[in-house]
Write a protein that holds these residues in place. Structure first.
Motif, PDB file in Angstrom:
ATOM      1  N   ALA A 181       0.826  -1.213   0.000  1.00 40.39           N
ATOM      2  CA  ALA A 181       0.000   0.000   0.000  1.00 40.39           C
ATOM      3  C   ALA A 181       0.858   1.260   0.000  1.00 40.39           C
ATOM      4  CB  ALA A 181      -0.923   0.004   1.217  1.00 40.39           C
ATOM      5  N   SER A 182       0.489   2.211  -0.840  1.00 44.64           N
ATOM      6  CA  SER A 182       1.137   3.516  -0.877  1.00 44.64           C
ATOM      7  C   SER A 182       0.631   4.355   0.283  1.00 44.64           C
ATOM      8  CB  SER A 182       0.826   4.214  -2.199  1.00 44.64           C
ATOM      9  OG  SER A 182      -0.567   4.455  -2.314  1.00 44.64           O
ATOM     10  N   GLU A 183       1.237   5.539   0.473  1.00 42.31           N
ATOM     11  CA  GLU A 183       0.777   6.435   1.530  1.00 42.31           C
ATOM     12  C   GLU A 183      -0.674   6.850   1.305  1.00 42.31           C
ATOM     13  OE1 GLU A 183       2.227   7.418   4.342  1.00 42.31           O
ATOM     14  OE2 GLU A 183       3.844   6.007   3.878  1.00 42.31           O
ATOM     15  N   ASP A 184      -1.038   7.095   0.039  1.00 43.25           N
ATOM     16  CA  ASP A 184      -2.425   7.456  -0.273  1.00 43.25           C
ATOM     17  C   ASP A 184      -3.382   6.314   0.065  1.00 43.25           C
ATOM     18  OD1 ASP A 184      -1.756   9.956  -1.126  1.00 43.25           O
ATOM     19  OD2 ASP A 184      -1.723   9.456  -3.273  1.00 43.25           O
ATOM     20  N   MET A 185      -2.965   5.086  -0.256  1.00 42.96           N
ATOM     21  CA  MET A 185      -3.827   3.942   0.030  1.00 42.96           C
ATOM     22  C   MET A 185      -3.990   3.748   1.536  1.00 42.96           C
ATOM     23  SD  MET A 185      -3.582  -0.049  -1.217  1.00 42.96           S
ATOM     24  CE  MET A 185      -3.989   0.335  -2.919  1.00 42.96           C
ATOM     25  N   LEU A 186      -2.922   3.944   2.293  1.00 41.74           N
ATOM     26  CA  LEU A 186      -3.022   3.828   3.751  1.00 41.74           C
ATOM     27  C   LEU A 186      -3.928   4.908   4.333  1.00 41.74           C
ATOM     28  CD1 LEU A 186       0.700   3.039   4.669  1.00 41.74           C
ATOM     29  CD2 LEU A 186      -1.241   1.471   4.857  1.00 41.74           C
ATOM     30  N   ALA A 187      -3.803   6.125   3.804  1.00 36.87           N
ATOM     31  CA  ALA A 187      -4.622   7.233   4.302  1.00 36.87           C
ATOM     32  C   ALA A 187      -6.105   6.978   4.086  1.00 36.87           C
ATOM     33  CB  ALA A 187      -4.199   8.534   3.624  1.00 36.87           C
ATOM     34  N   ILE A 188      -6.442   6.374   2.956  1.00 39.55           N
ATOM     35  CA  ILE A 188      -7.839   6.051   2.655  1.00 39.55           C
ATOM     36  C   ILE A 188      -8.264   4.753   3.340  1.00 39.55           C
ATOM     37  CG2 ILE A 188      -9.460   5.416   0.812  1.00 39.55           C
ATOM     38  CD1 ILE A 188      -7.803   7.191  -1.075  1.00 39.55           C
ATOM     39  N   GLY A 189      -7.365   3.757   3.318  1.00 39.02           N
ATOM     40  CA  GLY A 189      -7.728   2.405   3.718  1.00 39.02           C
ATOM     41  C   GLY A 189      -7.852   2.160   5.199  1.00 39.02           C
ATOM     42  N   ILE A 190      -6.999   2.780   6.012  1.00 40.91           N
ATOM     43  CA  ILE A 190      -7.037   2.510   7.458  1.00 40.91           C
ATOM     44  C   ILE A 190      -8.385   2.910   8.071  1.00 40.91           C
ATOM     45  CG2 ILE A 190      -6.056   3.180   9.691  1.00 40.91           C
ATOM     46  CD1 ILE A 190      -3.304   3.172   8.356  1.00 40.91           C
TER      47      ILE A 190
END
Length: 465
Positions: free
Chosen positions: A359-368
């Motif tokens: 996961a990229s930083e963007d994906m973590l920001a959305i996903g968590i």
């Protein structure tokens, strides 16, 4: 003894005699393990794809709706076949059970022809309708992946058919064996075909599809072999076969609601993809990751369902109310324990789960935050899933269909759309807990109705649901 019963085995079927606790363990554990392994290889499949790029992960995620439709037809037909077979065996109508098996095989063959045609005709417009001019790389990879899966779907359909034959006669250990063989084959071939190892050309996303298809074919061969050697209660012979409209109609009367119920999941994922892609392809990738992760916790519950369906149907046919009720109660407790683990995982370690998918930083920001919100619905879903299985096993599959339509179409998608307009991406995910509450209310209503109309009228002891 009637002619119908002359081919009955000497020993009584274990679904009518074995203690329920032991029987539930015996029937369901192999299915739960095999479904868990299947969920694992689905996750591993996406983990390898994610190593290619986020676009590759998005391309595979967008294939879910049609893949869900394919699996819905295969497993839904199996639900109808399973319930009918188990009921016939419970009533000791063995010749009728054989006819059911042959007619079900005919239905699976027709299903493959449909998906073969769809694989050549609808995949490209299907992708075009979702991404609307977005990254051309996503569309190209997705088309190659999905087209391969659908054109060669005969492996999946044959696998599920033969496994359901084994399940309907209580031989879930062999069904587990076939699924394990297919899953392990897929896991081994994934990195080889995706990245071009051991002399194999690097096929990228298409390699993941090819590995999946080969794994399904291996599982189908193993399941066929186990049926041929060990399934003595059902003999599939096509000599002089003529389609029996009554049997086909009965299979679909039970199975079509299940097909529709799961196909609604296809409509739901397609609609969610359309809603999320408006925010970003990363949001769609997060949704795809969620779908992979939730399978790891729900697939064992579905394995439990596959184990309890023939138990309930068999004892319904044998008019043994006490055994039916005990099966339902134990399955509810087991399902809760399984989904509670999913709830804790989504709430406590969402960053770890997303990290498996590069996961990229963007994906973590959305996903968590997304996983933590979605995880709330695990506290309710276990009950609704088991209720749906009870409805199907007792010939009330239409109830399951109604609950599914309510949850995924009437509530989830409209709520997701409204939340996306009112609060943006981070509140969209609340559509899942909200929809689950609605399905809980309706499931309880139908369960009380089934108990009043069917279960309580079976003269077997004093137990009540």
């Amino acid at each position: 003894m009637t002619k119908e019963n002359t081919s009955a085995p000497a020993a009584e079927n274990k679904m009518g005699t074995m203690p329920i606790g032991k029987l539930l363990f015996n029937m369901s554990l192999p299915m739960m393990i095999s479904m868990l392994v299947q969920a694992l290889y689905n996750i591993v499949d996406s983990i390898f794809v994610a190593k290619l790029s986020e676009n590759a992960l998005t391309a595979v995620s967008l294939a879910f709706p049609l893949q869900t439709l394919l699996i819905a037809v295969a497993t839904g037909t199996g639900v109808g076949m399973n319930a009918l077979l188990s009921r016939s065996l419970g009533e000791h109508k063995f010749k009728e059970a054989n006819k059911i098996g042959v007619n079900a095989a005919f239905l699976y063959f027709l299903s493959y022809l449909v998906f073969l045609i769809l694989g050549f005709t609808v995949v490209k417009p299907f992708y075009a309708s979702q991404i609307k001019g977005a990254d051309a790389e996503i569309m190209e990879m997705g088309i190659e992946y999905l087209r391969t899966v659908m054109i060669f779907s005969f492996g999946l359909l044959a696998q599920i058919y033969f496994e359901r034959l084994l399940t309907s006669t209580g031989k879930t250990l062999f069904s587990m064996t076939s699924q394990l063989c297919g899953a392990l084959t897929n896991i081994i071939l994934d990195p080889i075909m995706i990245f071009g190892l051991l002399g194999c050309p690097a096929m990228g996303v298409t390699g993941a599809a090819v590995a999946t298809v080969i794994g399904q074919c291996v599982a189908a061969v193993v399941a066929f072999t186990c049926n041929h050697k060990f399934n003595t209660e059902i003999k599939i012979r096509f000599q002089g076969f003529r389609p029996d409209i009554k049997i086909i109609g009965t299979i679909y009367a039970i199975g079509v609601p299940s097909i529709i119920m799961q196909s609604i999941g296809s409509v739901m994922t397609y609609s969610m993809n359309r809603i999320l892609i408006a925010f970003s392809s990363t949001a769609t990738a997060v949704f795809g990751v969620y779908f992979k992760l939730q399978s790891f916790f729900f697939m064992p519950v579905f394995g439990l369902n596959n184990g309890i369906t023939p138990i309930i149907a068999f004892n319904y046919g044998a008019q043994n109310r006490k055994r039916m009720i005990k099966t339902i109660k134990l399955s509810l407790i087991t399902a809760f324990c399984l989904t509670f683990v999913g709830f804790l995982s989504f709430e406590l370690i969402p960053q770890v789960l997303l990290g498996m998918f590069n996961a990229s930083e963007d994906m973590l920001a959305i996903g968590i935050p997304a996983l933590r919100i979605i995880g709330v619905h695990y506290l309710i879903a276990w009950f609704c899933i088991i209720c749906g299985t009870v409805f199907q096993a007792l010939g009330k599959a239409v109830y399951s269909m109604i609950v599914s339509i309510l949850r995924q179409l009437v509530v989830l998608i409209p709520v997701a759309y409204l939340l996306s307009r009112i609060g943006g991406l981070h509140v969209v995910w609340w559509c899942f807990p909200i929809a689950e509450v609605a399905s809980l209310v309706v499931s309880l209503t139908f369960l009380f109705s089934v108990n009043r109309q069917i279960i309580s009228k079976i003269p077997d002891g004093s137990d009540i649901l």
